[in-house]
Design a protein around this motif. Structure first.
Motif, mmCIF file in Angstrom:
data_model
loop_
_atom_site.group_PDB
_atom_site.id
_atom_site.type_symbol
_atom_site.label_atom_id
_atom_site.label_comp_id
_atom_site.label_asym_id
_atom_site.label_seq_id
_atom_site.Cartn_x
_atom_site.Cartn_y
_atom_site.Cartn_z
ATOM 1 N N THR A 1 0.812 -1.213 0.000
ATOM 2 C CA THR A 1 0.000 0.000 0.000
ATOM 3 C C THR A 1 0.848 1.267 0.000
ATOM 4 O OG1 THR A 1 -1.710 -1.182 1.195
ATOM 5 C CG2 THR A 1 -1.864 1.202 1.187
ATOM 6 N N ILE A 2 1.827 1.342 0.880
ATOM 7 C CA ILE A 2 2.661 2.542 0.974
ATOM 8 C C ILE A 2 4.022 2.301 0.339
ATOM 9 C CG2 ILE A 2 3.728 4.161 2.573
ATOM 10 C CD1 ILE A 2 1.079 4.408 3.645
ATOM 11 N N GLY A 3 4.543 1.082 0.480
ATOM 12 C CA GLY A 3 5.832 0.753 -0.124
ATOM 13 C C GLY A 3 6.936 1.682 0.338
ATOM 14 N N ALA A 4 7.751 2.141 -0.599
ATOM 15 C CA ALA A 4 8.889 3.006 -0.287
ATOM 16 C C ALA A 4 8.596 4.455 -0.665
ATOM 17 C CB ALA A 4 10.133 2.495 -1.007
ATOM 18 N N GLN A 5 7.352 4.883 -0.517
ATOM 19 C CA GLN A 5 6.987 6.244 -0.903
ATOM 20 C C GLN A 5 7.335 7.282 0.163
ATOM 21 O OE1 GLN A 5 3.271 6.536 -3.361
ATOM 22 N NE2 GLN A 5 2.914 4.565 -2.387
ATOM 23 N N LEU A 6 7.712 6.834 1.348
ATOM 24 C CA LEU A 6 8.209 7.742 2.379
ATOM 25 C C LEU A 6 9.731 7.613 2.405
ATOM 26 C CD1 LEU A 6 5.490 7.140 5.112
ATOM 27 C CD2 LEU A 6 5.700 9.089 3.571
ATOM 28 N N THR A 7 10.392 8.218 3.398
ATOM 29 C CA THR A 7 11.852 8.222 3.437
ATOM 30 C C THR A 7 12.367 7.179 4.416
ATOM 31 O OG1 THR A 7 11.871 10.567 2.909
ATOM 32 C CG2 THR A 7 13.893 9.646 3.814
ATOM 33 N N GLY A 8 13.238 6.303 3.933
ATOM 34 C CA GLY A 8 13.843 5.282 4.773
ATOM 35 C C GLY A 8 15.260 5.647 5.157
ATOM 36 N N SER A 9 15.805 4.914 6.113
ATOM 37 C CA SER A 9 17.159 5.143 6.588
ATOM 38 C C SER A 9 17.698 3.848 7.171
ATOM 39 C CB SER A 9 17.148 6.242 7.657
ATOM 40 O OG SER A 9 18.405 6.367 8.267
ATOM 41 N N GLU A 10 19.010 3.774 7.312
ATOM 42 C CA GLU A 10 19.595 2.593 7.964
ATOM 43 C C GLU A 10 19.333 2.615 9.465
ATOM 44 O OE1 GLU A 10 24.142 4.152 8.632
ATOM 45 O OE2 GLU A 10 23.644 3.138 6.760
ATOM 46 N N SER A 11 18.945 3.778 9.983
ATOM 47 C CA SER A 11 18.657 3.922 11.408
ATOM 48 C C SER A 11 17.180 4.227 11.627
ATOM 49 C CB SER A 11 19.498 5.059 11.991
ATOM 50 O OG SER A 11 19.022 5.412 13.273
ATOM 51 N N GLU A 12 16.594 3.551 12.586
ATOM 52 C CA GLU A 12 15.197 3.802 12.942
ATOM 53 C C GLU A 12 14.991 5.252 13.385
ATOM 54 O OE1 GLU A 12 11.864 2.041 16.056
ATOM 55 O OE2 GLU A 12 13.828 1.101 15.942
ATOM 56 N N LEU A 13 16.024 5.857 13.970
ATOM 57 C CA LEU A 13 15.923 7.227 14.473
ATOM 58 C C LEU A 13 15.813 8.267 13.370
ATOM 59 C CD1 LEU A 13 18.541 7.014 17.341
ATOM 60 C CD2 LEU A 13 16.055 6.875 17.511
ATOM 61 N N HIS A 14 16.157 7.910 12.126
ATOM 62 C CA HIS A 14 16.125 8.863 11.016
ATOM 63 C C HIS A 14 15.112 8.485 9.952
ATOM 64 C CE1 HIS A 14 19.612 10.851 12.673
ATOM 65 N NE2 HIS A 14 20.167 9.664 12.816
ATOM 66 N N SER A 15 14.363 7.468 10.193
ATOM 67 C CA SER A 15 13.418 6.950 9.209
ATOM 68 C C SER A 15 12.006 7.423 9.511
ATOM 69 C CB SER A 15 13.458 5.423 9.253
ATOM 70 O OG SER A 15 12.501 4.884 8.398
ATOM 71 N N ASP A 16 11.205 7.584 8.452
ATOM 72 C CA ASP A 16 9.777 7.833 8.646
ATOM 73 C C ASP A 16 9.157 6.563 9.233
ATOM 74 O OD1 ASP A 16 10.110 10.333 7.535
ATOM 75 O OD2 ASP A 16 9.391 9.742 5.556
ATOM 76 N N ARG A 17 8.066 6.732 9.997
ATOM 77 C CA ARG A 17 7.467 5.575 10.660
ATOM 78 C C ARG A 17 5.948 5.665 10.671
ATOM 79 N NH1 ARG A 17 10.453 4.573 14.948
ATOM 80 N NH2 ARG A 17 9.073 2.986 15.734
ATOM 81 N N ILE A 18 5.310 4.537 10.907
ATOM 82 C CA ILE A 18 3.856 4.443 11.019
ATOM 83 C C ILE A 18 3.526 3.722 12.318
ATOM 84 C CG2 ILE A 18 1.769 3.458 9.997
ATOM 85 C CD1 ILE A 18 3.017 3.810 7.281
ATOM 86 N N VAL A 19 2.550 4.276 13.054
ATOM 87 C CA VAL A 19 2.172 3.733 14.357
ATOM 88 C C VAL A 19 0.647 3.627 14.417
ATOM 89 C CG1 VAL A 19 2.237 4.133 16.857
ATOM 90 C CG2 VAL A 19 4.165 4.842 15.434
#
Length: 113
Positions: free
Chosen positions: A39-57
């Motif tokens: 549904t969302i795939g890689a349309q947000l911004t990812g990172s090697e670190s959870e602290l710098h990545s977009d997230r969904i809750v």
């Protein structure tokens, strides 16, 4: 010959505009495969670190617990929400980190009946 009484899939699409910070969203329609990756795939911004990545809750009322996922640098969702399917009946918080760009035109996906 196509059945004139049945709409061909997909029937439309949805676009969301996410700004920096927390964005609340729900899905009035979902694709045939309502997984987070599809549904969302890689349309947000990812990172090697959870602290710098977009997230969904989200909060799962059936389990009584919070679920979350973050996008890694390969465009794959990781976390307790990553393998779940998105649902119509609950809302999701999407965090766009300040150092990441606002989503300008999406995420968008094709919805099926």
């Amino acid at each position: 010959m196509q059945n004139p009484l049945r709409a061909p899939a997909p029937v439309g699409f949805h676009k969301f505009l996410f700004r920096h910070g927390w964005n609340l969203v729900s899905f009035p329609a979902l694709p045939e495969d309502p997984s987070l990756q599809n549904t969302i795939g890689a349309q947000l911004t990812g990172s090697e670190s959870e602290l710098h990545s977009d997230r969904i809750v989200t909060f799962d009322p059936n389990e009584g617990e919070w679920l979350d996922a973050w996008l890694n640098e390969e465009g794959v969702w990781v976390g307790s929400l990553s393998l779940d399917t998105l649902r119509y009946d609950i809302a999701y918080w999407v965090l766009v980190r300040e150092e990441n760009p606002d989503s300008q035109d999406s995420p968008h996906f094709r919805a099926c009946p």
